[in-house]
Design a protein around this motif. Structure first.
Motif, PDB file in Angstrom:
ATOM      1  N   LYS A   1       8.764  19.183  16.555  1.00  0.00           N
ATOM      2  CA  LYS A   1       9.219  18.762  15.208  1.00  0.00           C
ATOM      3  C   LYS A   1      10.529  19.463  14.850  1.00  0.00           C
ATOM      4  CE  LYS A   1       8.326  16.132  11.795  1.00  0.00           C
ATOM      5  NZ  LYS A   1       8.173  14.695  12.056  1.00  0.00           N
ATOM      6  N   ASP A   2      11.460  18.693  14.262  1.00  0.00           N
ATOM      7  CA  ASP A   2      12.729  19.294  13.827  1.00  0.00           C
ATOM      8  C   ASP A   2      12.535  19.998  12.476  1.00  0.00           C
ATOM      9  OD1 ASP A   2      15.704  19.602  13.699  1.00  0.00           O
ATOM     10  OD2 ASP A   2      15.368  18.369  11.912  1.00  0.00           O
ATOM     11  N   PRO A   3      12.827  21.291  12.396  1.00  0.00           N
ATOM     12  CA  PRO A   3      12.566  22.042  11.147  1.00  0.00           C
ATOM     13  C   PRO A   3      13.323  21.498   9.934  1.00  0.00           C
ATOM     14  CG  PRO A   3      13.740  23.405  12.760  1.00  0.00           C
ATOM     15  CD  PRO A   3      13.341  22.162  13.461  1.00  0.00           C
ATOM     16  N   LYS A   4      14.569  21.034  10.179  1.00  0.00           N
ATOM     17  CA  LYS A   4      15.358  20.509   9.045  1.00  0.00           C
ATOM     18  C   LYS A   4      14.715  19.244   8.486  1.00  0.00           C
ATOM     19  CE  LYS A   4      20.025  22.246   9.766  1.00  0.00           C
ATOM     20  NZ  LYS A   4      21.449  21.906   9.692  1.00  0.00           N
ATOM     21  N   GLU A   5      14.314  18.386   9.412  1.00  0.00           N
ATOM     22  CA  GLU A   5      13.726  17.091   9.005  1.00  0.00           C
ATOM     23  C   GLU A   5      12.422  17.321   8.258  1.00  0.00           C
ATOM     24  OE1 GLU A   5      13.292  14.322  12.347  1.00  0.00           O
ATOM     25  OE2 GLU A   5      11.379  13.727  11.421  1.00  0.00           O
ATOM     26  N   GLN A   6      11.574  18.184   8.813  1.00  0.00           N
ATOM     27  CA  GLN A   6      10.265  18.455   8.176  1.00  0.00           C
ATOM     28  C   GLN A   6      10.470  19.109   6.813  1.00  0.00           C
ATOM     29  OE1 GLN A   6       7.582  17.266   9.321  1.00  0.00           O
ATOM     30  NE2 GLN A   6       5.842  18.425   8.519  1.00  0.00           N
ATOM     31  N   ALA A   7      11.384  20.034   6.721  1.00  0.00           N
ATOM     32  CA  ALA A   7      11.631  20.731   5.447  1.00  0.00           C
ATOM     33  C   ALA A   7      12.161  19.775   4.386  1.00  0.00           C
ATOM     34  CB  ALA A   7      12.619  21.873   5.669  1.00  0.00           C
ATOM     35  N   LYS A   8      13.047  18.875   4.802  1.00  0.00           N
ATOM     36  CA  LYS A   8      13.586  17.894   3.832  1.00  0.00           C
ATOM     37  C   LYS A   8      12.478  16.982   3.307  1.00  0.00           C
ATOM     38  CE  LYS A   8      18.408  17.558   5.484  1.00  0.00           C
ATOM     39  NZ  LYS A   8      19.064  18.063   4.256  1.00  0.00           N
ATOM     40  N   MET A   9      11.542  16.612   4.210  1.00  0.00           N
ATOM     41  CA  MET A   9      10.414  15.767   3.777  1.00  0.00           C
ATOM     42  C   MET A   9       9.535  16.534   2.796  1.00  0.00           C
ATOM     43  SD  MET A   9      10.894  13.020   5.549  1.00  0.00           S
ATOM     44  CE  MET A   9       9.560  12.054   6.234  1.00  0.00           C
ATOM     45  N   TYR A  10       9.269  17.823   3.139  1.00  0.00           N
ATOM     46  CA  TYR A  10       8.468  18.651   2.227  1.00  0.00           C
ATOM     47  C   TYR A  10       9.094  18.663   0.829  1.00  0.00           C
ATOM     48  CZ  TYR A  10       5.644  20.777   6.065  1.00  0.00           C
ATOM     49  OH  TYR A  10       4.779  21.002   7.117  1.00  0.00           O
ATOM     50  N   GLU A  11      10.391  18.884   0.790  1.00  0.00           N
ATOM     51  CA  GLU A  11      11.086  18.961  -0.515  1.00  0.00           C
ATOM     52  C   GLU A  11      11.056  17.605  -1.227  1.00  0.00           C
ATOM     53  OE1 GLU A  11      15.433  19.747  -0.538  1.00  0.00           O
ATOM     54  OE2 GLU A  11      14.944  21.296  -2.014  1.00  0.00           O
ATOM     55  N   LEU A  12      11.327  16.556  -0.471  1.00  0.00           N
ATOM     56  CA  LEU A  12      11.364  15.200  -1.050  1.00  0.00           C
ATOM     57  C   LEU A  12      10.026  14.821  -1.679  1.00  0.00           C
ATOM     58  CD1 LEU A  12      12.987  12.502  -1.289  1.00  0.00           C
ATOM     59  CD2 LEU A  12      11.945  11.845   0.920  1.00  0.00           C
ATOM     60  N   TYR A  13       8.938  15.205  -1.022  1.00  0.00           N
ATOM     61  CA  TYR A  13       7.590  14.807  -1.471  1.00  0.00           C
ATOM     62  C   TYR A  13       6.971  15.790  -2.455  1.00  0.00           C
ATOM     63  CZ  TYR A  13       8.066  11.466   2.355  1.00  0.00           C
ATOM     64  OH  TYR A  13       8.517  10.475   3.190  1.00  0.00           O
ATOM     65  N   GLY A  14       7.756  16.802  -2.876  1.00  0.00           N
ATOM     66  CA  GLY A  14       7.275  17.605  -3.993  1.00  0.00           C
ATOM     67  C   GLY A  14       6.712  18.972  -3.685  1.00  0.00           C
TER      68      GLY A  14
END
Ligand SMILES: O=P(O)(O)OC[C@@H](O)[C@@H](O)c1c[nH]c2ccccc12
Length: 263
Positions: A68-81
């Motif tokens: 898993k790409d850390p940037k991608e996963q982190a952005k999703m975490y932030e986007l989803y609240g």
């Protein structure tokens, strides 16, 4: 008998030796001046605070989501609240790194917790340099004197501390510090046994002490969320469930339950 926690901490001495060799690097790493406070978020929250973890692997579960790409996963975490992000930086047993921490820092504007087995100040220096706003201190891994020394060192550096306990004895020790954020690890780091009753057992004393409680580990379902919030949790820390989720958005959103003045 040597526990997995003993093995992790023994191996940590190699990492610490390496970090002291790399100490010069700390002078060059640009540190964000901005401080993002998880504590303030939790104090003001009307809903359960969700700390979403970036965890590639673990000794108890093996590979979880290594590629898993850390940037991608982190952005999703932030986007989803998600309200904050936890990043594993232990390499030998969790396949994490300070580089993962730096990538998550670049990707989001949320408070970031450096999740590691911290037993030496140099690890706190690196956590800060690579972008952490908080560090984890694990009572099970630290004698009282070292616990207080590292807690003081981290707070003087402007970092918040999540002070993690797993039983009554560790909680007693934690409450001798003024740490406002207590993490209850539902997983026994010595046996990997997971039970949400751990949160229920320790919640009363934590809440009576006026601290804020983060319930960590083994949280997967809405029922788990109801169980720990009814015990008084202000926040949850979730790794595997999110790292494996096929519908991450609904998984995070279902956890943001209203605390409706319960706190
Ligand atoms: O993947 P889980 O069961 O949701 O657990 C996440 C987190 O609580 C867990 O990774 C953890 C909690 N405390 C720790 C200390 C060290 C390493 C890992 C941890």
């Amino acid at each position: 008998m040597e526990t997995i926690l003993d093995k992790i901490i023994a191996k940590k001495s190699e990492t610490i030796e390496e970090l002291y060799k790399r100490k010069e690097e700390l002078k060059t790493v640009v540190q964000s001046k901005e401080r993002r406070s998880l504590l303030n978020k939790i104090m003001q929250a009307e809903a359960l605070s969700v700390i979403a973890e970036f965890k590639r692997a673990s000794p108890s579960k093996g590979d979880i989501n290594v590629e898993k790409d850390p940037k991608e996963q982190a952005k999703m975490y932030e986007l989803y609240g998600a309200d904050a992000i936890s990043v594993l930086t232990d390499t030998p047993f969790f396949k994490g790194s300070y580089e993962d921490l730096a990538k998550v820092r670049e990707a989001v504007n949320l408070p970031i917790l450096c999740k590691d087995f911290i037993v030496d100040k140099i690890q706190i220096d690196f956590a800060k340099a690579y972008g952490a706003d908080l560090i984890l201190l694990i009572a099970a891994a630290l004698e009282d004197e070292k616990l207080h020394e590292l807690y003081t060192y981290a707070t003087k550096l402007g970092l918040e501390v999540l002070l993690e306990v797993h039983n009554e004895e560790e909680l007693e020790r934690a409450l001798k510090t003024d740490a406002p954020l207590i993490g209850v690890n539902n997983r026994d780091l010595k046996t990997f046994e997971v039970s949400l009753e751990t949160t229920e057992k320790l919640a009363g004393k934590i809440k009576n002490s006026g601290r804020y409680m983060v319930s960590e580990s083994g949280i997967a379902t809405f029922e788990d969320i109801l169980k720990v919030t009814s015990s008084g949790a202000n926040a949850v820390l979730v790794g595997e469930t999110f790292m494996k989720a096929t519908d991450l958005e609904s998984k995070i959103k279902e956890m943001k339950v209203s605390l409706g003045g319960l706190r």
